[in-house]
Enzyme design. Sequence first.
Site, PDB file in Angstrom:
ATOM      1  N   ASP A   1      40.710  41.067  52.524  1.00  0.00           N
ATOM      2  CA  ASP A   1      39.625  41.979  52.869  1.00  0.00           C
ATOM      3  C   ASP A   1      38.669  41.249  53.810  1.00  0.00           C
ATOM      4  OD1 ASP A   1      38.191  40.267  51.263  1.00  0.00           O
ATOM      5  OD2 ASP A   1      37.977  41.659  49.610  1.00  0.00           O
TER       6      ASP A   1
ATOM      7  N   ASP B   1      44.958  48.039  45.607  1.00  0.00           N
ATOM      8  CA  ASP B   1      44.598  46.757  45.007  1.00  0.00           C
ATOM      9  C   ASP B   1      43.484  46.990  44.005  1.00  0.00           C
ATOM     10  OD1 ASP B   1      41.786  45.316  45.837  1.00  0.00           O
ATOM     11  OD2 ASP B   1      42.376  46.855  47.281  1.00  0.00           O
TER      12      ASP B   1
END
Length: 374
Positions: free
Chosen positions: A89, A264
């Site tokens: 991320d 996720d």
Amino acid sequence: MKFELDTTDGRARRGRLIFDRGTVETPAFMPVGTYGTVKGMTPEEVRATGADILLGNTFHLWLRPGEEIMRKHGDLHDFMNWQRPILTDSGGFQVFSLGDIRKITEEGVHFRSPINGEKIFLDPEKSMQIQDSLGSDVVMIFDECTPYPATHDEARKSMQMSLRWAKRSRDEFDRLENPNSLFGIIQGGVFEDLRDESVKGLLDIGFDGYAVGGLAVGEPKADMHRILEHVCPQIPADKPRYLMGVGKPEDLVEGVRRGVDMFDCVMPTRNARNGHLFTSEGVIKIRNARHRDDTATLDPKCDCYTCKNYSRAYLYHLDRCNEILGARLNTIHNLRYYQMLMEGLRGAIETGTLDAFVKEFYTSFGREVPELIV
């Protein structure tokens, strides 16, 4: 990265992501390795649960150990000895989570390190540079996660700044000549018109895949489902779709029904450490005294190392004694449960039996199947 789409069942999609480091079967769930580790697990143990890809956290790996040490090892794959794909991320959500100790401007985000209080600045360019040093197979653009609740005007301003940051991320990614993949992140809160504007802006820039961000931040489930049903059909069919930070097993099922390819969440690992274990018949709270003398396995339908070797009573005992092994065995089970759920969803899409799979999934919990809007 190459995305192959094999078949569909309704809006649900069965395919795969092909990387130089390996193939990821989709729909896929990515365990979270925030600091370069899935807590308590070796890479071999994580792989044994069925995981094809992990998520790493740019923000935390930047603060510790930092880019210099990462580059000395080669990249994150070598640092943590995981030689399969990694998605990182951008750090945007972690900055969002800092609350009052951060200041967001057009240039980027000023904040104080949660570790030592040092003043730090993070912007789209720096995020791309950090992820380049990590060797991420999938790089995420730097964006602002729109908070919930937010007014239409607040969500619009946030989304439009994220679009400008998306272009800066794209430009820096290209300048670095990063050979890996870059995903855009669709923002806009719970407002469909803003999501439309975000999708159009990101498609104009062009990315290898598209994530739906700004969900699972406190909004009702009905709003999450509505936004997914509205947004997913607008993403080109030949691009992977990623729902960030989600979620509970039923959230994965509902995301897949609406066309999501990637997920996720820290939930399986965090809940495992707190004694909340997912099974085919619902959640087992292993700290409940009723399990003190229970010789049954956690889940007779599970093939994980924990279920094949240990009883609920043993797991209860380990938890009561605060033994590290208890958290590890719980984590192995929860991660395997999530991967078995994804395997079941993939198989159901392949055979055109997704509706039956979903009905059985909810029936086992004594719940009704949520309706699709379309």
